[in-house]
Design a protein around this motif. Structure first.
Motif, PDB file in Angstrom:
ATOM      1  N   ASN A 188       0.646  -1.327   0.103  1.00 34.34           N
ATOM      2  CA  ASN A 188       0.159  -0.130  -0.438  1.00 34.34           C
ATOM      3  C   ASN A 188       0.751   1.300   0.025  1.00 34.34           C
ATOM      4  O   ASN A 188       1.845   1.616   0.713  1.00 34.34           O
ATOM      5  N   ASP A 234      -5.159   9.496  -0.934  1.00 33.48           N
ATOM      6  CA  ASP A 234      -5.750   9.066  -0.310  1.00 33.48           C
ATOM      7  C   ASP A 234      -5.431   8.407  -2.024  1.00 33.48           C
ATOM      8  O   ASP A 234      -4.566   8.627  -2.709  1.00 33.48           O
ATOM      9  N   LYS A 235      -6.740   6.569  -2.860  1.00 37.65           N
ATOM     10  CA  LYS A 235      -5.998   6.187  -3.534  1.00 37.65           C
ATOM     11  C   LYS A 235      -6.333   6.557  -5.249  1.00 37.65           C
ATOM     12  O   LYS A 235      -5.230   7.692  -6.268  1.00 37.65           O
ATOM     13  N   GLU A 236      -6.858   8.506  -5.555  1.00 40.34           N
ATOM     14  CA  GLU A 236      -6.934   9.013  -6.156  1.00 40.34           C
ATOM     15  C   GLU A 236      -6.653  10.023  -5.930  1.00 40.34           C
ATOM     16  O   GLU A 236      -6.684  11.204  -7.155  1.00 40.34           O
ATOM     17  N   ASP A 237      -5.667  10.038  -5.256  1.00 36.48           N
ATOM     18  CA  ASP A 237      -4.591  11.967  -4.828  1.00 36.48           C
ATOM     19  C   ASP A 237      -5.185  12.487  -4.953  1.00 36.48           C
ATOM     20  O   ASP A 237      -4.454  13.724  -4.550  1.00 36.48           O
TER      21      ASP A 237
END
Length: 131
Positions: free
Chosen positions: A45, A66-69
């Motif tokens: 991660n 987060d993962k979407e920046d």
């Protein structure tokens, strides 16, 4: 105390205003401040952080992406323990109420502030997702 309250309002404003921003937007917003960019990987991660130092306020803010920046959490860390106590007093006055079920202060616009104590005290700001 009054000056500290103004400083705390300033810090809370920064924490809350960054929540919907992208990693790049956060870096650009704070380009006139001391900034540390952190890339943290654990068990596959990857997390990106932007840490901004607010020397005048004796504190730093860490923005977690987060993962979407997008910034999904911001935390305030005070350099002096006495400021942590003053900040808790400030939160009691500044927040709408304290949720014992969620163990956090509820601020305006469904923003929550939670205390975590691990290697120092951090005050985490996050927005609850809309159902």
């Amino acid at each position: 105390m009054n000056q500290k309250n103004n400083d705390f309002t300033h810090l809370v404003g920064h924490a809350c205003s960054a929540l919907p921003l992208s990693h790049l937007a956060v870096k650009e917003k704070y380009n006139n401040y001391p900034v540390c960019l952190i890339r943290y990987m654990e068990k596959g991660n990857l997390l990106d952080y932007v840490e901004v130092s607010f020397d005048k306020e004796n504190a730093s803010l860490t923005f977690i992406m987060d993962k979407e920046d997008k910034c999904y959490s911001a935390s305030i860390h005070f350099y002096e323990p006495k400021d942590e106590t003053l900040f808790i007093i400030f939160l009691r006055q500044f927040s709408k109420y304290y949720s014992y079920r969620k163990k956090c202060w509820i601020l305006k616009d469904s923003i929550y502030c939670k205390i975590e104590e691990n290697e120092g005290t951090h005050f985490y700001f996050y927005k609850m997702p809309t159902p």
